[in-house]
Design a protein around this motif. Structure first.
Motif, PDB file in Angstrom:
ATOM      1  N   ARG A  25      -5.649  -5.414  -5.899  1.00  7.19           N
ATOM      2  CA  ARG A  25      -6.627  -4.465  -5.385  1.00  7.19           C
ATOM      3  C   ARG A  25      -6.312  -3.114  -6.000  1.00  7.19           C
ATOM      4  O   ARG A  25      -5.210  -2.586  -5.818  1.00  7.19           O
ATOM      5  N   TYR A  26      -7.263  -2.581  -6.741  1.00  7.58           N
ATOM      6  CA  TYR A  26      -7.069  -1.313  -7.445  1.00  7.58           C
ATOM      7  C   TYR A  26      -7.855  -0.216  -6.741  1.00  7.58           C
ATOM      8  O   TYR A  26      -9.039  -0.398  -6.461  1.00  7.58           O
ATOM      9  N   PRO A  27      -7.235   0.913  -6.453  1.00  5.71           N
ATOM     10  CA  PRO A  27      -5.837   1.254  -6.714  1.00  5.71           C
ATOM     11  C   PRO A  27      -4.982   1.287  -5.452  1.00  5.71           C
ATOM     12  O   PRO A  27      -3.938   1.926  -5.431  1.00  5.71           O
ATOM     13  N   ASP A  28      -5.424   0.633  -4.367  1.00  2.00           N
ATOM     14  CA  ASP A  28      -4.689   0.800  -3.110  1.00  2.00           C
ATOM     15  C   ASP A  28      -3.491  -0.126  -2.955  1.00  2.00           C
ATOM     16  O   ASP A  28      -2.640   0.116  -2.105  1.00  2.00           O
ATOM     17  N   HIS A  29      -3.381  -1.193  -3.780  1.00  2.00           N
ATOM     18  CA  HIS A  29      -2.122  -1.937  -3.843  1.00  2.00           C
ATOM     19  C   HIS A  29      -1.281  -1.278  -4.931  1.00  2.00           C
ATOM     20  O   HIS A  29      -1.590  -1.376  -6.121  1.00  2.00           O
ATOM     21  N   VAL A  30      -0.228  -0.616  -4.532  1.00  2.00           N
ATOM     22  CA  VAL A  30       0.511   0.219  -5.479  1.00  2.00           C
ATOM     23  C   VAL A  30       1.818  -0.416  -5.941  1.00  2.00           C
ATOM     24  O   VAL A  30       2.507   0.142  -6.798  1.00  2.00           O
ATOM     25  N   GLN A  31       2.195  -1.576  -5.375  1.00  2.00           N
ATOM     26  CA  GLN A  31       3.264  -2.379  -5.952  1.00  2.00           C
ATOM     27  C   GLN A  31       3.060  -3.840  -5.591  1.00  2.00           C
ATOM     28  O   GLN A  31       2.398  -4.166  -4.607  1.00  2.00           O
ATOM     29  N   TYR A  32       3.635  -4.714  -6.433  1.00  2.00           N
ATOM     30  CA  TYR A  32       3.463  -6.154  -6.313  1.00  2.00           C
ATOM     31  C   TYR A  32       4.838  -6.807  -6.355  1.00  2.00           C
ATOM     32  O   TYR A  32       5.544  -6.717  -7.352  1.00  2.00           O
TER      33      TYR A  32
ATOM     34  N   HIS B 275       0.809  -1.222   0.000  1.00  2.00           N
ATOM     35  CA  HIS B 275       0.000   0.000   0.000  1.00  2.00           C
ATOM     36  C   HIS B 275       0.842   1.272   0.000  1.00  2.00           C
ATOM     37  O   HIS B 275       0.310   2.352  -0.252  1.00  2.00           O
ATOM     38  N   GLU B 276       2.114   1.165   0.323  1.00  2.00           N
ATOM     39  CA  GLU B 276       2.964   2.330   0.575  1.00  2.00           C
ATOM     40  C   GLU B 276       3.645   2.797  -0.714  1.00  2.00           C
ATOM     41  O   GLU B 276       4.452   2.079  -1.293  1.00  2.00           O
ATOM     42  N   ALA B 277       3.310   4.023  -1.132  1.00  3.25           N
ATOM     43  CA  ALA B 277       3.879   4.556  -2.374  1.00  3.25           C
ATOM     44  C   ALA B 277       5.375   4.817  -2.273  1.00  3.25           C
ATOM     45  O   ALA B 277       6.059   4.924  -3.288  1.00  3.25           O
ATOM     46  N   HIS B 278       5.896   4.912  -1.044  1.00  2.00           N
ATOM     47  CA  HIS B 278       7.321   5.208  -0.847  1.00  2.00           C
ATOM     48  C   HIS B 278       7.944   4.152   0.072  1.00  2.00           C
ATOM     49  O   HIS B 278       8.372   4.453   1.191  1.00  2.00           O
TER      50      HIS B 278
END
Length: 270
Positions: free
Chosen positions: A223-230, A179-182
């Motif tokens: 989960r779109y868009p709260d999963h921001v990396q996989y 969930h963390e963009a950074h």
């Protein structure tokens, strides 16, 4: 679902290595949300995620979880119902959290990043939390303060700065890094606030799981868009190495079948 005004209009660089020019993965685009893969380090990530405010107000995890579950059931009802009915398989042989945390961290100060209401107390630990939801952060603070801890309200990459160096014996990053963009600066601060010998527990969706290959766009990890990396195990290890950690996989036998990666991050001696 239409992209809100808070969605990024300029595609972001890779959150692990900072490279631009990710390769589009159109099979995993949805509505206006675009998925890509870094050509430099291989990380799969959402190219145009919403900002923090939208994640709190419009795309809170409890809302997107319900939406994704309904969409998967509609797309593949038999397979999804079978998957949901056998979720217990992922808990086979797994010890209770209180036992695992005592084994991994010993005792002392424990930080839970994305702690929700911090309703569960673990014996032997003074617990602290970080929570982006204002309502949940207030409840967490009420639950933690009687036992000597507290909760900091705010995005993880900002709130974690409030804690001093070498404060914690353990840090929980359970269902958080996706969930963390950074994620990179967060892990750099995790390394800073851990005591010598301290560890972090990390759980993220496993992009290389069998389930993702079987279910494709309807995989439980999307989960779109709260999963921001996989993450795959390789890209998780790459992020860990860049922030001073080694990864110890906790589910090596189940890993190819498990929808999640469960791992301990251990500091690499300088």
């Amino acid at each position: 679902m239409n992209a809100p005004a808070t969605a990024l209009q300029v595609l972001r660089p890779c959150p692990t290595c900072g490279a631009d020019g990710a390769v589009d993965l159109p099979d995993y685009h949805r509505d206006a949300w675009r998925m890509g893969q870094c050509g430099a380090c291989g990380l799969v990530y959402l190219l145009n995620p919403p900002g923090y405010e939208a994640l709190v107000e419009d795309f809170a995890w409890e809302k997107t979880w319900a939406t994704e579950k309904a969409a998967r059931l509609e797309a593949r009802p038999l397979m999804q119902r079978a998957d949901l009915a056998t979720r217990w398989r992922h808990k086979i042989g797994r010890k209770p959290d209180a036992v695992r945390y005592a084994e991994w961290f010993g005792s002392g100060n424990l930080l839970n990043v994305g702690c929700s209401s911090a309703a569960v107390q673990y014996p032997g630990f003074t617990q602290y939390g970080i929570e982006i939801s204002a309502d949940l952060a207030a409840k967490a603070d009420e639950n933690l303060k009687p036992n000597g801890g507290y909760c900091v309200h705010g995005p993880g990459s900002e709130a974690i700065r409030a804690f001093p160096d070498a404060m914690f014996d353990g840090v929980i990053l359970r269902s958080y890094l996706e969930h963390e963009a950074h994620p990179r600066p967060v892990l750099e601060h995790v390394a800073r606030i851990l005591k010598p010998g301290g560890r972090a527990y990390v759980r993220v969706p496993n992009f290389n799981s069998l389930g993702r290959y079987v279910f494709g766009r309807n995989w439980v990890g999307f989960r779109y868009p709260d999963h921001v990396q996989y993450f795959t195990l390789a890209t998780l290890r790459d992020l860990a190495a860049r922030t001073g950690f080694a990864v110890r996989l906790l589910n090596p036998l189940r890993h190819p079948l498990d929808d999640n990666i469960n791992a301990l991050f251990e500091r690499v001696p300088a």
